[in-house]
Write an enzyme that holds these catalytic residues in place. Structure first.
Site, PDB file in Angstrom:
ATOM      1  N   HIS A 149      36.860  -9.212  22.806  1.00 28.84           N
ATOM      2  CA  HIS A 149      37.217  -9.690  24.149  1.00 28.84           C
ATOM      3  C   HIS A 149      38.498  -9.036  24.609  1.00 28.84           C
ATOM      4  O   HIS A 149      39.441  -8.878  23.843  1.00 28.84           O
ATOM      5  CB  HIS A 149      37.345 -11.215  24.201  1.00 28.84           C
ATOM      6  CG  HIS A 149      38.225 -11.785  23.133  1.00 28.84           C
ATOM      7  ND1 HIS A 149      37.821 -11.940  21.831  1.00 28.84           N
ATOM      8  CD2 HIS A 149      39.504 -12.231  23.180  1.00 28.84           C
ATOM      9  CE1 HIS A 149      38.787 -12.450  21.118  1.00 28.84           C
ATOM     10  NE2 HIS A 149      39.840 -12.632  21.909  1.00 28.84           N
TER      11      HIS A 149
ATOM     12  N   HIS B 194      41.673  -9.290  27.043  1.00 30.49           N
ATOM     13  CA  HIS B 194      42.490 -10.206  27.849  1.00 30.49           C
ATOM     14  C   HIS B 194      43.015  -9.451  29.075  1.00 30.49           C
ATOM     15  O   HIS B 194      43.615  -8.380  28.934  1.00 30.49           O
ATOM     16  CB  HIS B 194      43.716 -10.674  27.060  1.00 30.49           C
ATOM     17  CG  HIS B 194      43.424 -11.560  25.890  1.00 30.49           C
ATOM     18  ND1 HIS B 194      43.504 -12.923  25.958  1.00 30.49           N
ATOM     19  CD2 HIS B 194      43.079 -11.266  24.616  1.00 30.49           C
ATOM     20  CE1 HIS B 194      43.213 -13.446  24.775  1.00 30.49           C
ATOM     21  NE2 HIS B 194      42.958 -12.452  23.933  1.00 30.49           N
TER      22      HIS B 194
END
Ligand code: 5GP
Length: 139
Positions: free
Chosen positions: A98, A100
């Site tokens: 992921h 950010h």
């Protein structure tokens, strides 16, 4: 067992989804470091950056490229810190790649990525040369 992010992809747990296409998804972080803190993921589960196949990596970057201005404009941010924690020792808590996107504002006190460390690593020139050679030989 599927990751919490896979459960978001499957609609099994709720999230504030802000973008979705065939291979990627973006949604607001549940514990935002700033208003608009967004996570961008590949929908399929890969633990680390280099587990992501090249075509999916290209899709992931395209979504990051799309979402950075969308996030900045939405919360009137001055800038963004865009980062991956790649591996547990680097602070990765969810084992599903992921990115950010954290909106940044003048005077927000967040500091640069260099603030994570006390200062630069103490390395001699010959060590830097050796390290550069090692990396170059694998690139
Ligand atoms: P990491 O530390 O792995 O780089 O970041 C994981 C991020 O996922 C954290 O910022 C955390 O707030 C966020 N997060 C964890 N669980 C959930 C969840 O169930 N929903 C959403 N939207 N974000 C989550």
């Amino acid at each position: 067992m599927s990751t919490i992010f896979s459960q978001i992809v499957e609609g099994e747990i709720p999230a504030r989804v802000v973008y979705e296409d065939e291979t990627t998804m973006a949604f607001l972080d549940a514990n935002p470091l700033a208003p608009g803190h967004t996570l961008v993921i590949p929908k399929d589960e890969y633990e680390r950056l280099n587990d992501v196949p090249e075509d999916v990596a290209a899709d992931l970057y395209a979504t990051i490229h799309r979402m950075v201005p969308a996030v900045e404009e939405s919360v009137d941010a001055d800038a963004t810190t865009v980062a991956f924690n790649n591996g547990e020792e680097a602070g990765q808590e969810v084992p599903h790649v992921h990115c950010h996107i954290v909106p940044r504002f003048e005077g927000d006190g967040g500091g640069p990525i260099h603030a994570m460390f006390g200062g630069p690593a103490d390395l001699e020139d010959d060590e830097l040369d050796d390290i550069a050679d090692e990396i170059e030989s694998r690139a």
